[in-house]
Design a protein around this motif. Structure first.
Motif, short mmCIF file in Angstrom:
data_model
loop_
_atom_site.label_atom_id
_atom_site.label_comp_id
_atom_site.label_asym_id
_atom_site.label_seq_id
_atom_site.Cartn_x
_atom_site.Cartn_y
_atom_site.Cartn_z
N LEU A 246 -13.37 -84.10 46.30
CA LEU A 246 -12.97 -82.22 46.53
C LEU A 246 -11.74 -81.96 47.94
N THR A 247 -12.39 -82.47 49.09
CA THR A 247 -11.38 -81.97 49.98
C THR A 247 -10.34 -82.20 49.94
N HIS A 248 -9.31 -83.53 49.34
CA HIS A 248 -8.21 -83.44 49.32
C HIS A 248 -7.89 -82.24 47.71
N TYR A 249 -8.03 -82.73 47.43
CA TYR A 249 -7.31 -81.96 45.73
C TYR A 249 -7.78 -80.09 45.72
N VAL A 250 -9.30 -80.11 45.90
CA VAL A 250 -9.71 -79.17 45.67
C VAL A 250 -9.16 -78.05 46.55
N PHE B 61 -12.66 -76.06 48.67
CA PHE B 61 -13.32 -77.10 49.58
C PHE B 61 -12.49 -77.37 50.66
N GLU B 62 -11.20 -77.55 50.44
CA GLU B 62 -10.43 -77.71 52.01
C GLU B 62 -11.25 -76.69 52.83
N HIS C 227 -14.59 -75.03 52.63
CA HIS C 227 -15.72 -75.28 52.87
C HIS C 227 -16.21 -76.73 52.38
N LYS C 228 -16.18 -77.40 53.83
CA LYS C 228 -16.72 -78.58 53.41
C LYS C 228 -18.11 -79.45 53.44
N ILE C 229 -18.87 -78.26 53.99
CA ILE C 229 -19.91 -78.94 53.82
C ILE C 229 -20.57 -78.42 52.82
N LEU C 230 -20.24 -77.74 51.49
CA LEU C 230 -20.20 -77.66 49.94
C LEU C 230 -20.13 -79.09 49.15
N ALA C 231 -18.41 -79.19 50.38
CA ALA C 231 -18.18 -80.86 49.12
C ALA C 231 -18.99 -81.87 49.29
#
Length: 71
Positions: free
Chosen positions: A17-21, A24-25, A27-31
């Motif tokens: 999520l953090t690398h491809y969406v 989410f980059e 909003h890392k807490i949501l990831a």
């Protein structure tokens, strides 16, 4: 062993999520929370299927057997 898979799902989903969406980059807490929910869900389902359903079946089988009376 299944808990380790749940952890891998947690970390893997966070990474993906953090690398491809893009959302989410930022909003890392949501990831992270999404990963926790996915890992928890996997652990819950595997425990339900591998532990609790066979245990419930064993309890139902014991209830069906006639009980011996003690004298």
């Amino acid at each position: 062993m299944t808990s380790l898979l749940g952890f891998a799902i947690n970390v893997g989903s966070y990474y993906v999520l953090t690398h491809y969406v893009p959302y989410f980059e930022a909003h890392k807490i949501l990831a992270l929370l999404t990963g926790v929910v996915l890992g928890f869900g996997f652990n819950f389902l595997t425990a339900r299927l591998l532990v609790f359903i066979p245990y419930e079946a064993e309890l139902l089988e014991e209830e069906r057997r006639p009980h011996r009376r003690r004298r």
